[in-house]
Design an enzyme around this catalytic site. Sequence first.
Site, PDB file in Angstrom:
ATOM      1  N   LYS A  54      -7.463  33.337  18.260  1.00 22.60           N
ATOM      2  CA  LYS A  54      -7.447  31.930  17.837  1.00 22.60           C
ATOM      3  C   LYS A  54      -6.703  31.806  16.515  1.00 22.60           C
ATOM      4  O   LYS A  54      -7.040  32.478  15.533  1.00 22.60           O
ATOM      5  CB  LYS A  54      -8.884  31.451  17.611  1.00 22.60           C
ATOM      6  CG  LYS A  54      -9.424  30.617  18.748  1.00 22.60           C
ATOM      7  CD  LYS A  54     -10.841  30.219  18.400  1.00 22.60           C
ATOM      8  CE  LYS A  54     -11.226  28.930  19.048  1.00 22.60           C
ATOM      9  NZ  LYS A  54     -12.576  28.533  18.656  1.00 22.60           N
TER      10      LYS A  54
HETATM   11  C1  E4P Z   1     -13.704  25.738  20.109  1.00 22.30           C
HETATM   12  O1  E4P Z   1     -13.037  26.693  20.384  1.00 22.30           O
HETATM   13  C2  E4P Z   1     -14.563  25.644  18.915  1.00 22.30           C
HETATM   14  O2  E4P Z   1     -15.215  26.857  18.702  1.00 22.30           O
HETATM   15  C3  E4P Z   1     -15.628  24.634  19.074  1.00 22.30           C
HETATM   16  O3  E4P Z   1     -15.537  23.909  20.255  1.00 22.30           O
HETATM   17  C4  E4P Z   1     -16.007  23.879  17.857  1.00 22.30           C
HETATM   18  O4  E4P Z   1     -17.032  23.024  18.191  1.00 22.30           O
HETATM   19  P1  E4P Z   1     -18.028  22.341  17.152  1.00 22.30           P
HETATM   20  O5  E4P Z   1     -17.382  21.091  16.681  1.00 22.30           O
HETATM   21  O6  E4P Z   1     -19.247  22.080  17.962  1.00 22.30           O
HETATM   22  O7  E4P Z   1     -18.258  23.336  16.051  1.00 22.30           O
END
Ligand code: E4P
Length: 229
Positions: free
Chosen positions: A84
């Site tokens: 990522k």
């Molecule tokens: C996606 O890859 C992220 O880890 C995630 O969806 C972030 O979500 P949140 O806003 O619930 O932290």
Amino acid sequence: MNIFLDTANIEEIKKAKRWGVLKGLTTNPSIVAREGKDFVKLAKELCDLVHPYPVSLEVVDRTGEGMAEQARTISELGRNVVVKLPANPEGLAALNLLKGENIKTNLTLVFSTSQALLAMSAGATYVSPFIGRLEDRGYEGIGLVRDIMHIHNAYKFKTEIIAASIRDPHQVIEAAKTGAHIITMPFAVLEKMLLNTMTDTDLEKFLSDWEKVPGRGEAFSRRRVENVG
Ligand code: E4P
């Protein structure tokens, strides 16, 4: 459409696997911090548990060069690692540096169509628009995914779109209606998708009626072989 879990919790992953719906995993530094475990050990465990499906692990450097170096290191933690990278100028630079290295990437923290367009045209494997975080701040999240899908389909980009930052089953359905390739959600949302009090009460009625059926004790006690051959 594939369902990913947005967690690093082993028990949650095992439960989702038992339901046969898990097709991948996404994590981020906050999700990993919640587990309080050694990162390398945890990441390897997650990769093994979710294999052959992809596991997104996030870099934490601020420069493109540093991110690319971290990407090379964490991609060795499992055969199914996806790195990522933030959808910012340094993240895009890292994506470019990693070109030709056979490392899968997920451009994350996407809050605008323009970020997604650049990530897709730069060849990201996945792009993750954050629905919940947009809506938490009073913006329209699903519209973003819809626009990204529109552009994706018009140009037939190879990138897969992950609808991310999901808060409830309603957002899952709205994201699915856009044609997003993947939806990643916390375990609590996945569980809520399946729960319905009408199913529970009506099942109770079926089960109490079953108590009136003659021969019920025998019904499931052996496999019937009559009429075979
Ligand atoms: C996606 O890859 C992220 O880890 C995630 O969806 C972030 O979500 P949140 O806003 O619930 O932290």
